[in-house]
Design an enzyme around this catalytic site. Structure first.
Site, PDB file in Angstrom:
ATOM      1  N   HIS A  11       4.201   0.038 -19.880  1.00  0.00           N
ATOM      2  CA  HIS A  11       4.521   1.416 -19.293  1.00  0.00           C
ATOM      3  C   HIS A  11       6.384   0.482 -18.829  1.00  0.00           C
ATOM      4  CE1 HIS A  11       5.085   4.925 -16.999  1.00  0.00           C
ATOM      5  NE2 HIS A  11       5.487   3.390 -15.443  1.00  0.00           N
ATOM      6  N   ASP A  68      10.981  -8.338  -9.756  1.00  0.00           N
ATOM      7  CA  ASP A  68       9.765  -8.952  -9.095  1.00  0.00           C
ATOM      8  C   ASP A  68       9.833  -8.232  -7.701  1.00  0.00           C
ATOM      9  OD1 ASP A  68       8.304 -10.857  -8.653  1.00  0.00           O
ATOM     10  OD2 ASP A  68       9.178 -11.414  -6.687  1.00  0.00           O
ATOM     11  N   LYS A 171       7.620   9.645  -8.608  1.00  0.00           N
ATOM     12  CA  LYS A 171       7.977   8.607  -8.111  1.00  0.00           C
ATOM     13  C   LYS A 171       9.146   8.075  -9.031  1.00  0.00           C
ATOM     14  CE  LYS A 171       4.874   3.190  -7.509  1.00  0.00           C
ATOM     15  NZ  LYS A 171       4.436   2.953  -8.164  1.00  0.00           N
TER      16      LYS A 171
HETATM   17  P1  IMP Z   1       5.457  -7.154  -9.126  1.00  0.00           P
HETATM   18  O1  IMP Z   1       6.431  -8.167  -8.968  1.00  0.00           O
HETATM   19  O2  IMP Z   1       6.154  -5.560  -9.849  1.00  0.00           O
HETATM   20  O3  IMP Z   1       4.418  -7.211  -9.653  1.00  0.00           O
HETATM   21  O4  IMP Z   1       4.597  -6.337  -7.296  1.00  0.00           O
HETATM   22  C1  IMP Z   1       4.107  -7.434  -7.117  1.00  0.00           C
HETATM   23  C2  IMP Z   1       3.459  -6.663  -5.988  1.00  0.00           C
HETATM   24  O5  IMP Z   1       3.721  -6.020  -5.046  1.00  0.00           O
HETATM   25  C3  IMP Z   1       2.285  -5.856  -6.981  1.00  0.00           C
HETATM   26  O6  IMP Z   1       0.639  -6.828  -7.449  1.00  0.00           O
HETATM   27  C4  IMP Z   1       1.674  -4.704  -6.254  1.00  0.00           C
HETATM   28  O7  IMP Z   1       0.265  -5.315  -5.230  1.00  0.00           O
HETATM   29  C5  IMP Z   1       2.928  -4.478  -5.025  1.00  0.00           C
HETATM   30  N1  IMP Z   1       3.671  -3.971  -5.765  1.00  0.00           N
HETATM   31  C6  IMP Z   1       4.670  -3.395  -7.078  1.00  0.00           C
HETATM   32  N2  IMP Z   1       5.102  -2.408  -6.945  1.00  0.00           N
HETATM   33  C7  IMP Z   1       4.499  -1.681  -6.342  1.00  0.00           C
HETATM   34  C8  IMP Z   1       4.474  -0.435  -6.600  1.00  0.00           C
HETATM   35  O8  IMP Z   1       5.359   0.362  -7.262  1.00  0.00           O
HETATM   36  N3  IMP Z   1       3.605   0.434  -5.568  1.00  0.00           N
HETATM   37  C9  IMP Z   1       2.708  -0.136  -4.935  1.00  0.00           C
HETATM   38  N4  IMP Z   1       2.899  -1.641  -5.057  1.00  0.00           N
HETATM   39  C10 IMP Z   1       3.719  -2.532  -5.816  1.00  0.00           C
END
Ligand code: IMP
Length: 197
Positions: A11, A68, A171
């Site tokens: 996505h 990240d 969003k």
């Molecule tokens: P990542 O680095 O994008 O995988 O994000 C790390 C963690 O932050 C994810 O496992 C989610 O719990 C949280 N997270 C990241 N982006 C979002 C979002 O857009 N909405 C809600 N939680 C998010």
């Protein structure tokens, strides 16, 4: 120009492909033949993003970028922050993470929070960082079924809905990730190797 995106989230890849011009071709880790769990050992979102892109660059020698993201709560001095995915443990459960967040925020009147995304781009041996922030607050109940992670408890500024109550398009207009991606895309679409090195 070919760029590896250090993710297997189709996505996220499609989102970026849709806005980049034809000079760029984006490969997922899988498409680049890479099958590893990239470590996230650092104390900051920035350092983890840099680590991910540098690991992929070392493996492939190719231009790449990573992202990240973390949720930062004011009353918790920025927690869960860099630990957002594993807040309640290595099993990375969205619901357990929300439950722990609510427990740690209980009794606190300051519910202000922000999502922060950092994109690290390694292009022609130089690193460029792009930040996207979305401010809002954590509500006490969970609302909505969409999105992922902390979306059911996060209401962005200027809205009455949680991210989980919004369509993906809604969003994406205001999200932290969309803001960082917009900066990346603007940079790439204006990038010419001769003037930037
Ligand atoms: P990542 O680095 O994008 O995988 O994000 C790390 C963690 O932050 C994810 O496992 C989610 O719990 C949280 N997270 C990241 N982006 C979002 C979002 O857009 N909405 C809600 N939680 C998010």
């Amino acid at each position: 120009m070919e760029l590896i995106f250090a993710t297997n989230n189709q996505h996220k890849v499609e989102e970026i492909r849709a806005v980049l011009d034809d000079n760029f071709s984006i490969l997922t880790l899988k498409e680049a033949g890479i099958d590893i769990d990239i470590p996230e050992p650092h104390d900051t979102i920035e350092a983890n993003a840099s680590e991910k892109s540098s690991v992929i660059h070392q493996l492939t020698g190719k231009n790449c970028f990573s992202e990240d993201t973390g949720l930062e709560c004011e009353a918790l001095n920025g927690a869960p922050g860099v630990k957002s995915a594993r807040y309640a443990g290595e099993h990375k459960s969205f619901q357990d993470n929300i439950d722990l967040l609510q427990k740690n925020l209980s009794g606190k009147s300051n519910r202000k929070a922000q999502f922060k995304t950092i994109i690290s781009l390694l292009l022609d041996n130089k690193e460029y960082l792009f930040e996207g922030i979305c401010k809002g607050q954590i509500i006490e109940e969970q609302r909505g079924k969409g999105g992922f992670g902390y979306d059911p408890v996060f209401v962005p500024e200027g809205s009455t809905l949680t991210f989980a109550q919004m369509s993906m398009e809604e969003k994406s207009k205001i999200s932290h990730r969309a803001k960082a991606v917009k900066k990346l895309v603007e940079f790439l679409n204006n990038y010419t190797p001769s003037t930037n090195n």
